[in-house]
Structures are given as C-alpha cells and as structure tokens.
Design an enzyme around this catalytic site. Structure first.
Site, PDB file in Angstrom:
ATOM      1  N   GLY A  31      42.806   1.505  45.279  1.00 33.60           N
ATOM      2  CA  GLY A  31      41.428   1.243  45.707  1.00 33.60           C
ATOM      3  C   GLY A  31      40.743   2.477  46.256  1.00 33.60           C
ATOM      4  O   GLY A  31      41.194   3.599  46.044  1.00 33.60           O
ATOM      5  N   HIS A  34      37.009   6.194  42.969  1.00 34.89           N
ATOM      6  CA  HIS A  34      36.075   7.300  42.770  1.00 34.89           C
ATOM      7  C   HIS A  34      36.039   7.613  41.272  1.00 34.89           C
ATOM      8  O   HIS A  34      36.694   6.921  40.472  1.00 34.89           O
ATOM      9  CB  HIS A  34      36.502   8.517  43.586  1.00 34.89           C
ATOM     10  CG  HIS A  34      37.960   8.863  43.439  1.00 34.89           C
ATOM     11  ND1 HIS A  34      38.498   9.346  42.274  1.00 34.89           N
ATOM     12  CD2 HIS A  34      39.008   8.751  44.302  1.00 34.89           C
ATOM     13  CE1 HIS A  34      39.784   9.555  42.423  1.00 34.89           C
ATOM     14  NE2 HIS A  34      40.138   9.186  43.639  1.00 34.89           N
ATOM     15  N   GLY A  36      37.444   9.775  39.542  1.00 30.61           N
ATOM     16  CA  GLY A  36      38.765  10.043  38.951  1.00 30.61           C
ATOM     17  C   GLY A  36      39.370   8.747  38.429  1.00 30.61           C
ATOM     18  O   GLY A  36      39.839   8.672  37.281  1.00 30.61           O
ATOM     19  N   HIS A  37      39.335   7.708  39.263  1.00 31.77           N
ATOM     20  CA  HIS A  37      39.838   6.402  38.825  1.00 31.77           C
ATOM     21  C   HIS A  37      39.032   5.901  37.625  1.00 31.77           C
ATOM     22  O   HIS A  37      39.581   5.375  36.662  1.00 31.77           O
ATOM     23  CB  HIS A  37      39.701   5.366  39.946  1.00 31.77           C
ATOM     24  CG  HIS A  37      40.549   5.629  41.157  1.00 31.77           C
ATOM     25  ND1 HIS A  37      40.010   5.937  42.380  1.00 31.77           N
ATOM     26  CD2 HIS A  37      41.892   5.605  41.339  1.00 31.77           C
ATOM     27  CE1 HIS A  37      40.980   6.098  43.263  1.00 31.77           C
ATOM     28  NE2 HIS A  37      42.133   5.911  42.664  1.00 31.77           N
ATOM     29  N   GLY A 149      47.041   9.343  36.429  1.00 30.52           N
ATOM     30  CA  GLY A 149      46.396  10.646  36.502  1.00 30.52           C
ATOM     31  C   GLY A 149      47.399  11.775  36.683  1.00 30.52           C
ATOM     32  O   GLY A 149      48.405  11.628  37.375  1.00 30.52           O
ATOM     33  N   GLU A 150      47.070  12.918  36.081  1.00 31.43           N
ATOM     34  CA  GLU A 150      47.897  14.116  36.293  1.00 31.43           C
ATOM     35  C   GLU A 150      47.728  14.652  37.700  1.00 31.43           C
ATOM     36  O   GLU A 150      48.470  15.526  38.127  1.00 31.43           O
ATOM     37  CB  GLU A 150      47.522  15.190  35.257  1.00 31.43           C
ATOM     38  CG  GLU A 150      47.985  14.829  33.874  1.00 31.43           C
ATOM     39  CD  GLU A 150      47.664  15.901  32.839  1.00 31.43           C
ATOM     40  OE1 GLU A 150      46.817  16.778  33.137  1.00 31.43           O
ATOM     41  OE2 GLU A 150      48.258  15.847  31.742  1.00 31.43           O
ATOM     42  N   LYS A 151      46.752  14.134  38.419  1.00 31.37           N
ATOM     43  CA  LYS A 151      46.585  14.499  39.831  1.00 31.37           C
ATOM     44  C   LYS A 151      47.913  14.276  40.562  1.00 31.37           C
ATOM     45  O   LYS A 151      48.319  15.051  41.411  1.00 31.37           O
ATOM     46  CB  LYS A 151      45.483  13.630  40.422  1.00 31.37           C
ATOM     47  CG  LYS A 151      45.499  13.457  41.903  1.00 31.37           C
ATOM     48  CD  LYS A 151      44.577  14.440  42.546  1.00 31.37           C
ATOM     49  CE  LYS A 151      44.491  14.335  44.048  1.00 31.37           C
ATOM     50  NZ  LYS A 151      45.170  13.272  44.673  1.00 31.37           N
ATOM     51  N   MET A 186      39.325  14.961  42.962  1.00 36.87           N
ATOM     52  CA  MET A 186      38.869  13.730  43.620  1.00 36.87           C
ATOM     53  C   MET A 186      40.077  12.963  44.130  1.00 36.87           C
ATOM     54  O   MET A 186      41.115  12.890  43.471  1.00 36.87           O
ATOM     55  CB  MET A 186      38.086  12.885  42.642  1.00 36.87           C
ATOM     56  CG  MET A 186      36.822  13.568  42.263  1.00 36.87           C
ATOM     57  SD  MET A 186      35.547  12.397  41.885  1.00 36.87           S
ATOM     58  CE  MET A 186      34.204  13.525  41.600  1.00 36.87           C
ATOM     59  N   ARG A 189      41.576   9.962  49.644  1.00 33.28           N
ATOM     60  CA  ARG A 189      41.748  10.566  50.978  1.00 33.28           C
ATOM     61  C   ARG A 189      40.619  11.536  51.322  1.00 33.28           C
ATOM     62  O   ARG A 189      40.428  11.860  52.493  1.00 33.28           O
ATOM     63  CB  ARG A 189      43.094  11.273  51.079  1.00 33.28           C
ATOM     64  CG  ARG A 189      44.269  10.307  51.149  1.00 33.28           C
ATOM     65  CD  ARG A 189      45.583  11.027  51.390  1.00 33.28           C
ATOM     66  NE  ARG A 189      46.688  10.104  51.578  1.00 33.28           N
ATOM     67  CZ  ARG A 189      47.425   9.590  50.586  1.00 33.28           C
ATOM     68  NH1 ARG A 189      47.154   9.913  49.338  1.00 33.28           N
ATOM     69  NH2 ARG A 189      48.406   8.746  50.847  1.00 33.28           N
TER      70      ARG A 189
END
Ligand code: AMP
Length: 282
Positions: A31, A34, A36-37, A149-151, A186, A189
């Site tokens: 949740g 942003h 990115g999601h 995500g690769e994040k 993004m 946090r």
C-alpha cells in the site's frame, strides 16, 4: 471496483475466472501506492485478462517494530489511485488475522544463500516473512503472472528462487525502477522524509551513477570504498551498506568478468528513514 477482505470471498470471485482460462496478473504491495506501483499494475493490465492488487502490510517481514508501526496505511487513497487506471482491477486487502490467525509467524525458507546477502545481513528474518506471505498469496490467488520491482532486486531474485525451488506455478516478471525527476527511487517510505530530506535523497542515485562510471576502470572494492567515502562526507546520510554484486548469486564481486552481470546496491538512512536503491553496472 471489487475490494475483498477475506480469502474465501476473493477465491470465490477468482475461481470461475480461472476455470474459464483467464490469465490473472498479480501485483503484491504494502500500500501507500505511488507511480512505481502503478507502473507494475499497468504492465499487469497489458499482459493479463484479470488484474489483482494486494494491499497488505506484512508484519513478518519487518525486523523493526517501529518501522512496522510507522509504515503508512492509506487504503482509501490507494483504491482511488488504482481506479485511475481501471475500475476492473480487483483489490485484496486482508487484515493480519485473516492471513496469520492468532500466530503471527513466518515459515522458514532456504533460498540457496541469496537470503544471507545484503538486506539479509541487516534485516533478520525479513526474507522468511516475504516467502511466507507470497507463498500464501500464490496458493490462494493462483496468479498466472506476478509482478515485482527491481527496486527490491534481492527480493525479486528470492521470489524467482522460491518459485523454482518449491515448484510454484506462476511466472515472475521483473519491472524497472520508477524514479522521481530528481532520480530518487519512488518508495512508500519517501512520504516520511522531510522536504530537505527528499531533496537530499537524490544523492543516492547520483552517487550510483558516478559509481557506474568508475566501475568501467576500477575494481569493485575500489568503487565501494569511493561510495563509502562520499556518504561519510554527506551529513544527511548514514550508509548501511554498499555492495557490488553478481546478479544471480548476489555475491560481492571479487574479480570482474566480462561474462557476468553486476549491479550496485545501497541501503542508507536519511531522516531516520531507511532507503534502498540499485542500478545495473553492465
Ligand atoms: P512495496 O509496497 O514497497 O512492498 O512494493 C510493492 C512492489 O512494488 C514491489 O515489487 C516493489 O519492488 C515495487 N516497487 C516499489 N517501488 C518501486 C519503484 N520505485 N519502481 C518500481 N517498482 C517499485
């Protein structure tokens, strides 16, 4: 838009769709959504008949209770944001009790050593928590494709390992990191950063890009040393780790080889918020 809170209701909704042979794209999130999601959800929409997004702050993947308490919870806003993409998306937002009953505990997993690198050294039990919740979601929702995500690159590799090692019937699809114009990756946090913190935080990405240039001519350990020095000089940050690792084993690079792919990974605190980022080096 359909929002389900229980395992029974969501599976009742999905079963006929699965029986009709519809492909299901799944985007697990905690949740505070942003862009990115949203980029993951858009990819899922493009590649599947049905898309389901989970919104669940999974307690077993937090090693720090303060971080868990402070994690932003904004379900109504999240639903509104998802709706801007399509009102056909299914949202699964269970409460903790629905998933864990009265015992909030992880199962134990082996990810062939991936779990001991980087995040694993600083977030005890984190990947057991990730494995537990994804195991639950994959077996309940039976998605065709799941998007990550690769994040969280280490998590992406661990999920691929979970699927291959435990023979789960789902395709794992990695998605590029979505960034602010400043370069800051993004993250939910980021909402906890002060305005100054948010501006200063782009330092992570800028340093990663400079490190990439240096990696062309210098050894991995020299580049890691250089990054460590840059962070030591920046009063806003406390660096937790910088590692240049091979992408499949996530082991720190000792000697470079042209045949292997590498990424550089950073975890650092700013405003008491822990941020992570990484980029490909070759
Ligand atoms: P989270 O809600 O932080 O657990 O993230 C849910 C999914 O979104 C994970 O697969 C993350 O890697 C992915 N994600 C988070 N931030 C970004 C970003 N900036 N770009 C791409 N994917 C992201």
């Amino acid at each position: 838009m359909d929002i389900f809170k229980t395992n029974t209701s969501v599976t009742k909704h999905l079963e006929p769709l699965l029986n009709k042979g519809k492909t299901i794209g799944f985007v697990p999130t905690m949740g505070a959504l942003h862009k990115g999601h949203l980029s993951l959800i858009k990819k899922a929409i493009a590649q599947n008949n049905v898309v389901i997004v989970s919104v669940f702050v999974n307690p077993t993947q937090f090693n720090n209770t303060k971080d868990l308490e402070k994690y932003p919870r904004t379900l109504q806003k999240d639903v509104a944001l998802i709706q801007t993409l399509s009102d056909k998306i299914i949202v699964f937002a269970p409460n903790t009790n629905e998933i864990y009953g009265n015992t909030i505990q992880s199962k134990k997993y082996s990810f062939d050593g991936l779990e001991f690198q980087m995040e694993g050294k600083f977030r005890d039990g984190h990947f057991d928590g990730v494995g537990t919740i994804l195991d639950y979601f994959f077996s309940t929702l039976k998605p065709t494709n799941a998007y990550f995500g690769e994040k969280d690159f280490q998590q992406l590799q661990i999920v691929k390992k979970l699927v291959s090692k435990y023979n789960l019937d789902v395709n794992i699809i990695g998605c590029e990191i979505f960034r602010e114009a400043s370069g800051l990756a993004m993250s939910s946090r980021n909402t906890r950063l002060t305005d100054t913190g948010k501006t200063e935080a782009s330092f992570i990405y800028k340093t990663l890009l400079q490190a990439k240039k240096k990696f062309g001519t210098k050894s991995a350990s020299k580049v890691e040393e250089w990054v460590t020095k840059q962070f030591a000089k920046n009063k806003h940050f406390k660096l937790e780790y910088v590692t240049i690792a091979e992408v499949t084993t996530l082991k720190t690079v000792k000697r470079k080889s042209k045949k292997q792919k590498y990424r550089i990974f950073i975890a650092a605190f700013i405003d008491n918020v822990r941020l992570i980022d990484n980029i490909a080096l070759n």
